[in-house]
Design an enzyme around this catalytic site. Structure first.
Site, PDB file in Angstrom:
ATOM      1  N   LEU A  18       0.824  -1.224   0.000  1.00 58.91           N
ATOM      2  CA  LEU A  18       0.000   0.000   0.000  1.00 58.91           C
ATOM      3  C   LEU A  18       0.853   1.266   0.000  1.00 58.91           C
ATOM      4  O   LEU A  18       0.378   2.344   0.337  1.00 58.91           O
ATOM      5  CB  LEU A  18      -1.002   0.021   1.173  1.00 58.91           C
ATOM      6  CG  LEU A  18      -2.022  -1.110   1.165  1.00 58.91           C
ATOM      7  CD1 LEU A  18      -3.006  -0.952   2.332  1.00 58.91           C
ATOM      8  CD2 LEU A  18      -2.791  -1.165  -0.148  1.00 58.91           C
ATOM      9  N   TYR A 126      14.492   2.539 -14.884  1.00 61.41           N
ATOM     10  CA  TYR A 126      13.219   1.812 -14.854  1.00 61.41           C
ATOM     11  C   TYR A 126      13.278   0.628 -15.828  1.00 61.41           C
ATOM     12  O   TYR A 126      13.090  -0.527 -15.443  1.00 61.41           O
ATOM     13  CB  TYR A 126      12.054   2.759 -15.185  1.00 61.41           C
ATOM     14  CG  TYR A 126      10.765   2.034 -15.424  1.00 61.41           C
ATOM     15  CD1 TYR A 126      10.247   1.186 -14.449  1.00 61.41           C
ATOM     16  CD2 TYR A 126      10.076   2.153 -16.630  1.00 61.41           C
ATOM     17  CE1 TYR A 126       9.069   0.478 -14.674  1.00 61.41           C
ATOM     18  CE2 TYR A 126       8.904   1.458 -16.857  1.00 61.41           C
ATOM     19  CZ  TYR A 126       8.404   0.624 -15.881  1.00 61.41           C
ATOM     20  OH  TYR A 126       7.248  -0.081 -16.119  1.00 61.41           O
ATOM     21  N   PHE A 154       2.798  -1.800 -23.280  1.00 61.42           N
ATOM     22  CA  PHE A 154       2.995  -0.489 -23.886  1.00 61.42           C
ATOM     23  C   PHE A 154       2.203   0.500 -23.004  1.00 61.42           C
ATOM     24  O   PHE A 154       2.457   0.544 -21.819  1.00 61.42           O
ATOM     25  CB  PHE A 154       2.680  -0.542 -25.382  1.00 61.42           C
ATOM     26  CG  PHE A 154       3.869  -1.155 -26.126  1.00 61.42           C
ATOM     27  CD1 PHE A 154       4.294  -2.461 -25.845  1.00 61.42           C
ATOM     28  CD2 PHE A 154       4.617  -0.412 -27.008  1.00 61.42           C
ATOM     29  CE1 PHE A 154       5.436  -2.994 -26.452  1.00 61.42           C
ATOM     30  CE2 PHE A 154       5.762  -0.943 -27.635  1.00 61.42           C
ATOM     31  CZ  PHE A 154       6.166  -2.227 -27.349  1.00 61.42           C
ATOM     32  N   ARG A 204       1.841   6.832 -29.256  1.00 63.21           N
ATOM     33  CA  ARG A 204       1.929   5.706 -28.331  1.00 63.21           C
ATOM     34  C   ARG A 204       0.844   4.679 -28.638  1.00 63.21           C
ATOM     35  O   ARG A 204      -0.174   4.995 -29.244  1.00 63.21           O
ATOM     36  CB  ARG A 204       1.740   6.185 -26.877  1.00 63.21           C
ATOM     37  CG  ARG A 204       2.873   7.083 -26.361  1.00 63.21           C
ATOM     38  CD  ARG A 204       4.139   6.283 -26.115  1.00 63.21           C
ATOM     39  NE  ARG A 204       5.248   7.095 -25.637  1.00 63.21           N
ATOM     40  CZ  ARG A 204       6.113   7.750 -26.409  1.00 63.21           C
ATOM     41  NH1 ARG A 204       5.984   7.714 -27.727  1.00 63.21           N
ATOM     42  NH2 ARG A 204       7.117   8.417 -25.883  1.00 63.21           N
ATOM     43  N   GLY A 268      14.004  11.678 -22.690  1.00 60.72           N
ATOM     44  CA  GLY A 268      13.894  10.221 -22.777  1.00 60.72           C
ATOM     45  C   GLY A 268      12.670   9.710 -23.500  1.00 60.72           C
ATOM     46  O   GLY A 268      12.466   8.501 -23.589  1.00 60.72           O
TER      47      GLY A 268
HETATM   48  N1  UDP Z   1       2.524  13.521 -22.292  1.00 59.93           N
HETATM   49  C1  UDP Z   1       2.289  14.880 -22.518  1.00 59.93           C
HETATM   50  N2  UDP Z   1       1.852  15.637 -21.456  1.00 59.93           N
HETATM   51  C2  UDP Z   1       1.634  15.136 -20.209  1.00 59.93           C
HETATM   52  C3  UDP Z   1       1.878  13.752 -20.004  1.00 59.93           C
HETATM   53  C4  UDP Z   1       2.324  12.979 -21.068  1.00 59.93           C
HETATM   54  O1  UDP Z   1       2.458  15.374 -23.618  1.00 59.93           O
HETATM   55  O2  UDP Z   1       1.249  15.897 -19.303  1.00 59.93           O
HETATM   56  C5  UDP Z   1       2.980  12.682 -23.421  1.00 59.93           C
HETATM   57  C6  UDP Z   1       4.313  11.994 -23.166  1.00 59.93           C
HETATM   58  O3  UDP Z   1       5.378  12.807 -23.578  1.00 59.93           O
HETATM   59  C7  UDP Z   1       4.160  10.724 -24.015  1.00 59.93           C
HETATM   60  C8  UDP Z   1       2.665  10.440 -24.013  1.00 59.93           C
HETATM   61  O4  UDP Z   1       2.040  11.656 -23.589  1.00 59.93           O
HETATM   62  O5  UDP Z   1       4.552  10.984 -25.348  1.00 59.93           O
HETATM   63  C9  UDP Z   1       2.271   9.333 -23.046  1.00 59.93           C
HETATM   64  O6  UDP Z   1       2.875   9.627 -21.799  1.00 59.93           O
HETATM   65  P1  UDP Z   1       2.545   8.815 -20.490  1.00 59.93           P
HETATM   66  O7  UDP Z   1       3.323   9.440 -19.373  1.00 59.93           O
HETATM   67  O8  UDP Z   1       1.067   8.697 -20.324  1.00 59.93           O
HETATM   68  O9  UDP Z   1       3.072   7.346 -20.801  1.00 59.93           O
HETATM   69  P2  UDP Z   1       4.536   6.824 -21.238  1.00 59.93           P
HETATM   70  O10 UDP Z   1       4.543   6.852 -22.741  1.00 59.93           O
HETATM   71  O11 UDP Z   1       5.554   7.689 -20.615  1.00 59.93           O
HETATM   72  O12 UDP Z   1       4.541   5.422 -20.708  1.00 59.93           O
END
Ligand code: UDP
Length: 308
Positions: A18, A126, A154, A204, A268
């Site tokens: 938790l 990670y 993903f 994505r 990244g």
């Molecule tokens: N993203 C964004 N604004 C935010 C959060 C995420 O533009 O406030 C973009 C991020 O750069 C990525 C996509 O949304 O390209 C998905 O991000 P998320 O953190 O949901 O998942 P990840 O791909 O990191 O697992």
């Protein structure tokens, strides 16, 4: 995961510290043990007491940015914690494991869609710690007969009626966009709009949590039926969705205005991450039922409104 297993008639024991989870998210009908992954004794006792046959290991730290700043935490929880679980499983003679892995094991992908045989070169702790544990599994299989399925997620998204995303801090795109829709956030920041993608924002592969959970159920059944250890990508396939498409979709689904601000790229972030899920489709007969982004965002929106 628990909802799917209970629906299929399995008995479930939830083991969770938790530290990030919520007690009220433990579904009625599941047993609950509050404990840390590093507490090998408590884990072993729990596995023996409940006569556990298989483990689904989803306990990990999972924030890319945090992992770069605090690698020790990631090595401790994701690698040491995982090895503690494997020790407990060996002592309790539990032979089957399904592991939540990640697309982050690939790093900057060599090609799209990404296949399981593509190079794994994580670009952050990670992904590195998830890959380290995956590699341990291979050797434990060879030496101790532990059989596993590693599922490389993903972008997990969406919700059931009962359970959805409730992170603190929230960093994921879809919940943030929905928070902006209800005014909990003043706006959504788009992290970069100069990527080499059709609209300049990152693309994505979003997969509904129910489809994800069903893949785990199939993996558990396959192991019980003698399937050898395996690694599978889990995405919806298709073309994926850009950040702009996600925001437009949320505007459609919620009927609300969603203010957007342009921000810099997030360090990244690869431009495109799309899975080939052909292997799990072929070998385990899995098919995602919610391939349309609208269905994913609608479910997250319903969950959010139920909670308000
Ligand atoms: N993203 C964004 N604004 C935010 C959060 C995420 O533009 O406030 C973009 C991020 O750069 C990525 C996509 O949304 O390209 C998905 O991000 P998320 O953190 O949901 O998942 P990840 O791909 O990191 O697992």
């Amino acid at each position: 995961m628990t909802e799917e297993l209970l629906r299929g008639g399995d008995e479930v024991v939830v083991y969770d510290s938790l530290y990030k989870g919520h007690r009220e998210a433990v579904v009625e009908g599941a047993s609950f043990v509050k404990g840390d992954l590093l507490d090998t004794e408590l884990l072993r006792g729990t596995l023996i007491q409940h006569k556990v046959e298989a483990v689904v290991h989803m306990a990990a730290d999972s924030l890319v940015g945090e992992s770069v700043k605090a690698p020790a935490k990631y090595y401790r929880n994701n690698v040491l914690g995982g090895l503690s679980l494997l020790d407990a499983m060996r002592e309790a003679e539990v032979k089957y494991l399904v592991f939540s892995s990640t697309a982050a094991v690939y790093g900057e992908p060599a090609k799209q869609p990404i296949e399981e045989s593509d190079p794994t070169q994580p670009t952050n702790p990670y992904g590195e710690t998830k890959l380290a544990f995956e590699r341990a599994l291979r050797w434990y299989d060879g030496a101790y007969g532990l059989r596993y399925v590693s599922l490389r997620y993903f972008n997990a998204a969406g919700a059931t009626e009962r359970c959805g995303e409730r992170h603190s801090p929230e960093t994921h795109l879809i919940p943030l966009v929905l928070q902006a829709a209800v005014g909990q956030l003043p706006e959504v920041t788009v992290f970069g709009d100069d990527y080499p993608t059709p609209d300049g924002t990152c693309v994505r592969d979003y997969i509904h949590v129910v489809d994800l959970a069903q893949a785990h159920v199939r993996a558990l059944h396959a192991l019980a039926e003698g399937h050898e250890s395996a690694i599978y990508n889990l995405g919806c396939g298709g073309e994926g969705y850009s950040v702009k498409q996600v925001i437009d979709c949320a505007r459609r689904v919620t009927g609300r205005d969603i203010p957007v601000r342009k921000g810099p790229r997030r360090p990244g972030d690869p431009a495109v991450l799309i899975a080939s899920s052909a292997r799990i489709m072929r070998e385990l007969g899995w098919r995602p039922a919610h391939q349309k982004l609208d269905a994913i965002v609608e479910s997250a929106w319903r969950f959010m409104q139920n909670k308000r």
